[in-house]
Design a protein around this motif. Structure first.
Motif, mmCIF file in Angstrom:
data_model
loop_
_atom_site.group_PDB
_atom_site.id
_atom_site.type_symbol
_atom_site.label_atom_id
_atom_site.label_comp_id
_atom_site.label_asym_id
_atom_site.label_seq_id
_atom_site.Cartn_x
_atom_site.Cartn_y
_atom_site.Cartn_z
ATOM 1 N N PRO A 225 0.778 -1.053 -0.129
ATOM 2 C CA PRO A 225 0.004 0.096 -0.035
ATOM 3 C C PRO A 225 0.791 1.441 0.154
ATOM 4 N N LEU A 226 0.261 2.319 -0.533
ATOM 5 C CA LEU A 226 1.297 3.546 -0.658
ATOM 6 C C LEU A 226 1.141 4.171 0.568
ATOM 7 N N PHE A 227 0.481 3.954 1.792
ATOM 8 C CA PHE A 227 0.742 4.288 2.920
ATOM 9 C C PHE A 227 1.971 3.834 3.546
ATOM 10 N N VAL A 228 2.256 2.306 3.369
ATOM 11 C CA VAL A 228 3.501 1.612 3.916
ATOM 12 C C VAL A 228 4.716 2.201 2.970
ATOM 13 N N TRP A 229 4.397 2.562 1.782
ATOM 14 C CA TRP A 229 5.558 2.880 1.134
ATOM 15 C C TRP A 229 6.129 4.386 1.784
ATOM 16 N N GLY A 230 4.999 5.196 2.002
ATOM 17 C CA GLY A 230 5.311 6.409 2.825
ATOM 18 C C GLY A 230 6.010 6.572 3.972
ATOM 19 N N MET A 231 5.518 5.660 4.881
ATOM 20 C CA MET A 231 5.972 5.299 6.085
ATOM 21 C C MET A 231 7.445 4.702 5.967
ATOM 22 N N LEU A 232 7.994 3.804 5.061
ATOM 23 C CA LEU A 232 9.052 3.320 4.852
ATOM 24 C C LEU A 232 9.896 4.267 4.400
ATOM 25 N N VAL A 233 9.592 5.202 3.426
ATOM 26 C CA VAL A 233 10.479 6.223 3.041
ATOM 27 C C VAL A 233 10.710 7.129 4.171
ATOM 28 N N THR A 234 9.898 7.566 5.104
ATOM 29 C CA THR A 234 10.048 8.343 6.321
ATOM 30 C C THR A 234 11.000 7.855 7.135
ATOM 31 N N ALA A 235 10.894 6.444 7.311
ATOM 32 C CA ALA A 235 11.770 5.775 8.339
ATOM 33 C C ALA A 235 13.108 6.149 7.861
ATOM 34 N N PHE A 236 13.470 5.681 6.603
ATOM 35 C CA PHE A 236 14.867 5.973 6.216
ATOM 36 C C PHE A 236 15.424 7.338 6.109
ATOM 37 N N MET A 237 14.555 8.311 6.058
ATOM 38 C CA MET A 237 14.877 9.898 6.161
ATOM 39 C C MET A 237 15.086 9.948 7.751
ATOM 40 N N VAL A 238 14.627 9.228 8.630
ATOM 41 C CA VAL A 238 14.835 9.613 9.968
ATOM 42 C C VAL A 238 16.406 8.956 10.265
ATOM 43 N N LEU A 239 16.473 8.140 9.564
ATOM 44 C CA LEU A 239 17.878 7.383 9.882
ATOM 45 C C LEU A 239 18.910 8.280 9.486
ATOM 46 N N PHE A 240 18.740 9.175 8.292
ATOM 47 C CA PHE A 240 19.720 9.891 7.794
ATOM 48 C C PHE A 240 19.775 11.438 8.442
ATOM 49 N N ALA A 241 18.648 11.761 9.016
ATOM 50 C CA ALA A 241 18.370 13.165 9.249
ATOM 51 C C ALA A 241 18.613 13.403 10.978
ATOM 52 N N MET A 242 17.914 12.549 11.645
ATOM 53 C CA MET A 242 17.918 12.838 13.005
ATOM 54 C C MET A 242 19.353 12.714 13.567
ATOM 55 N N PRO A 243 20.228 11.926 13.254
ATOM 56 C CA PRO A 243 21.563 12.019 14.030
ATOM 57 C C PRO A 243 22.238 13.204 13.893
ATOM 58 N N ALA A 244 22.045 14.108 12.799
ATOM 59 C CA ALA A 244 22.547 15.562 12.627
ATOM 60 C C ALA A 244 22.107 16.181 13.552
#
Length: 657
Positions: A225-244
């Motif tokens: 589902p597109l909702f799952v795609w959205g949350m998957l993409v968001t989770a990867f963004m969190v991994l790269f953004a939040m450590p900064a």
């Protein structure tokens, strides 16, 4: 029936007490098996069970309630500020308290509500939507919630004791440094940032693992589902953004407490380093909020248009493109700094380019609605409001991407208006639509549709009455973060109008809350799949049982509930007296092996308490970070210590027949 597990795995792991191999089946489990399964996956009752809970639905509900509690706190702070600015030279609030108000408002909304509430929805919905019995790492999921709760309470407690942060929600140095912000206000802010972002990182790991490894057999990546795609993409963004931002806040507090000089130019540091680190997180954070909202919209539009979303591959690629482009925009928050003009031009181009994937998705949704049979329910009204508000917010975003215009309206109320049009319009309106959409699933009750429409009208009108005048105030020169203004400026009329709109917003939210509360207590029973949706979360009862599904489903399409029954329909043979979950492959969701999930335990709760004590202790002495780790290490050790009874019960299931 063909075996779900490969022969080697089926020979090495038995699924039930009868040593029956897991296989694809067409006969549902008996009522006795379903009751035993429910008891196996349920959390213990009472206060002890409340501390031990690891079921993703219980943790998801707690995340949602807590996030909306912080949202209410941030909203009250905003109303307080609007009352102060409703008339010139007002004395309701002094400058010191006003500094705390706007800092706490921004911090609460951005760090304690916006991203956590999106992850909260995903914690509840994603395992159901991918056909799993549980979320990955359920104990870590519980730990992440407690860390989030304690971190937020730590910040609000500081505000109530006159130690609230007062340097702005982005805490620019040197203002937030030891020379210009003595005391413990910024220390609490910096520790809270590190603390709560830890929760976000943990949730990102949990959600990525759930999506990649716990999908139902047959749910290939092209059927997600597109909702799952959205949350998957968001989770990867969190991994790269939040450590900064975690790195930046840690460097800030060591400058303040230990005497390092990361941001002190007199000792070789650089104040602009803070801005680069913060905005490398801060601008992707806008899309950490926005992309889940896109997933909500795709789900709601498909359901109420009664057809699959048009252009599925384009929608997925647009989500991924948005994530990539989001990491190339951070300098457009720094156009007023002394950076090379040529470099700024590249960020201008990126800021304009990111509108393209968003436009693609809007056109796909419009095509879906145009080709469907629209059922205009209140969740869809919030989606339609999103279209209107986001277009306005996107247009002002394109304006701010221009360096000359940005320099003119920088730090003015024009920027405040743009920010709220993008965040409230692009995230909160879809979020409220999603809450209404999944409310019957979560509670088993239907809300009052008429009251929901009235609350929508108040919210939509109140939002525009509040924030549209701020564009004009910014163009007329009103700076942000000022606690009062002179009567001869001519700003009082627009400020009063914005204040009236803010109270309309509050009234709309209050009416929505009353509606949901009354429906929770006395609403009509929802039944099964009251919206006629096509995704798996509606394939069980409302609310779902402890194990989500009596038998894990087998998927044959993107919208499995809209397809005629096909065989095999579900996975049979998994244990009912043990927490056993089928694990599938990443690409094609073919069965790979089975895993035993941990039982409820209080140690994630006590570990979070110990980590909280460590963080608070370290605010007052650096040695707190050393000695405070001892109880945290003890809690984590007991958390992972294997239990003899569980090990003994699992061993017979893991032996070969």
């Amino acid at each position: 029936m063909s075996a779900v597990l490969p022969p080697s795995a089926a020979a090495g792991a038995q699924a039930s007490e009868a040593h029956e191999p897991a296989e694809l089946g067409s006969v549902p489990p008996t009522a006795r098996q379903a009751a035993l399964l429910h008891a196996t996956w349920s959390d213990p009752p009472g206060l002890w069970g409340w501390m031990c809970a690891v079921n993703h639905k219980a943790i998801g509900r707690r995340f949602l309630v807590t996030a909306f509690g912080f949202f209410a706190a941030g909203g009250l702070l905003a109303l307080w500020m609007r009352l102060q600015l409703a008339r010139p030279e007002n004395t309701l609030v002094g400058p010191d308290l006003y500094n705390q108000l706007f800092t706490m408002h921004g911090t609460t909304m951005m760090f304690l509500f916006a991203v956590p509430v999106m992850q909260a929805v995903s914690v509840y919905i994603t395992p159901l939507m991918v056909g799993a019995r549980s979320i990955a790492f359920p104990r870590m999921n519980a730990f992440a919630y407690w860390v989030y709760l304690f971190g937020g309470l730590m910040l609000l407690a500081a505000f109530l004791t006159d130690t609230g942060a007062d340097a702005g929600w982005f805490a620019y140095v040197p203002l937030s440094g030891p020379d210009y912000s003595p005391g413990k206000r910024v220390d609490f802010w910096a520790q809270m940032i590190t603390f709560t972002e830890l929760s976000g990182l943990l949730e990102a790991v949990i959600l990525i693992t759930t999506v990649f490894k716990l999908r139902a057999p047959g749910m290939t990546l092209s059927r997600m589902p597109l909702f799952v795609w959205g949350m998957l993409v968001t989770a990867f963004m969190v991994l790269f953004a939040m450590p900064a931002v975690m790195l930046a806040s840690t460097a800030l507090i060591t400058d303040r407490l230990v005497g390092t000089h990361f941001f002190n130019p007199g000792e070789g540091g650089d104040p602009l380093l803070w801005q680069h680190l913060f905005w490398f997180f801060g601008h992707p954070e806008v899309y950490l909020i926005f992309i889940p909202g896109l997933g909500f919209i795709s789900t709601i539009v498909a359901t109420f248009a009664r057809r699959p979303v048009f252009g599925y591959p384009a929608m997925v690629l647009a989500l991924i493109a948005t994530a990539f482009l989001a990491f190339g925009l951070w300098v457009h928050h720094m156009f007023a700094t002394n950076l090379p003009e040529m470099g700024k031009s590249f960020f201008t181009a990126s800021s304009i380019l990111i509108a393209v994937p968003s436009a693609i998705q809007i056109f796909c949704w419009i095509a879906t609605l145009a080709g469907g049979r629209i059922h205009l329910k209140s969740p869809l009204l919030f989606v339609l409001a999103f279209f209107f508000i986001l277009v306005l917010g996107g247009l002002t975003g394109l304006m701010l991407a221009s360096v000359p215009l940005d320099l003119q309206v920088h730090d003015s109320y024009f920027v405040v208006a743009h920010l709220h049009y993008v965040l409230l319009g692009g995230a909160v309106f879809p979020l409220l639509g999603a809450v209404l959409y999944w409310w019957p699933l979560i509670t088993g009750r239907m809300f009052n549709e008429t009251q929901a429409r009235w609350s929508f009208a108040l919210l939509f009108i109140g939002f525009n009455v509040t924030f549209f005048p701020m564009h004009l105030l910014g163009l007329e020169g009103m700076p942000r973060r000022v606690y009062t203004y002179a009567a001869d400026r001519g700003w009082e009329g627009l400020n009063l109008l914005a204040t009236v709109g803010a109270f309309m917003l509050a009234a709309g939210l209050l009416l929505l809350l009353v509606n949901l509360w009354r429906s929770y207590r006395h609403g009509e029973l929802a039944g099964v799949n009251p919206w006629g949706a096509g995704t798996l979360e509606w394939g069980s009862t409302c609310p779902p049982p402890a194990a989500n599904f009596d038998a894990p489903p087998v998927v044959h399409g993107t919208y499995p509930l809209w397809m005629p029954p096909q065989q095999p329909s579900h996975v049979a043979g998994l244990a009912v007296s043990h927490r056993e979950q089928l694990v599938t492959t990443v690409l094609d969701a073919t069965p790979d092996h089975r895993a035993f999930f941990p039982s409820p335990t209080p140690w994630p709760f006590w570990s979070a308490v110990a980590v909280t004590v460590c963080f608070i202790w370290s605010i007052f002495t650096p040695w707190g970070a050393v000695y405070g780790l001892v109880p945290a290490a003890i809690g984590l050790t007991l958390w992972f210590w294997p239990k003899r009874r569980e090990t003994a019960s699992h061993l017979p299931l893991e032996r070969q027949p």
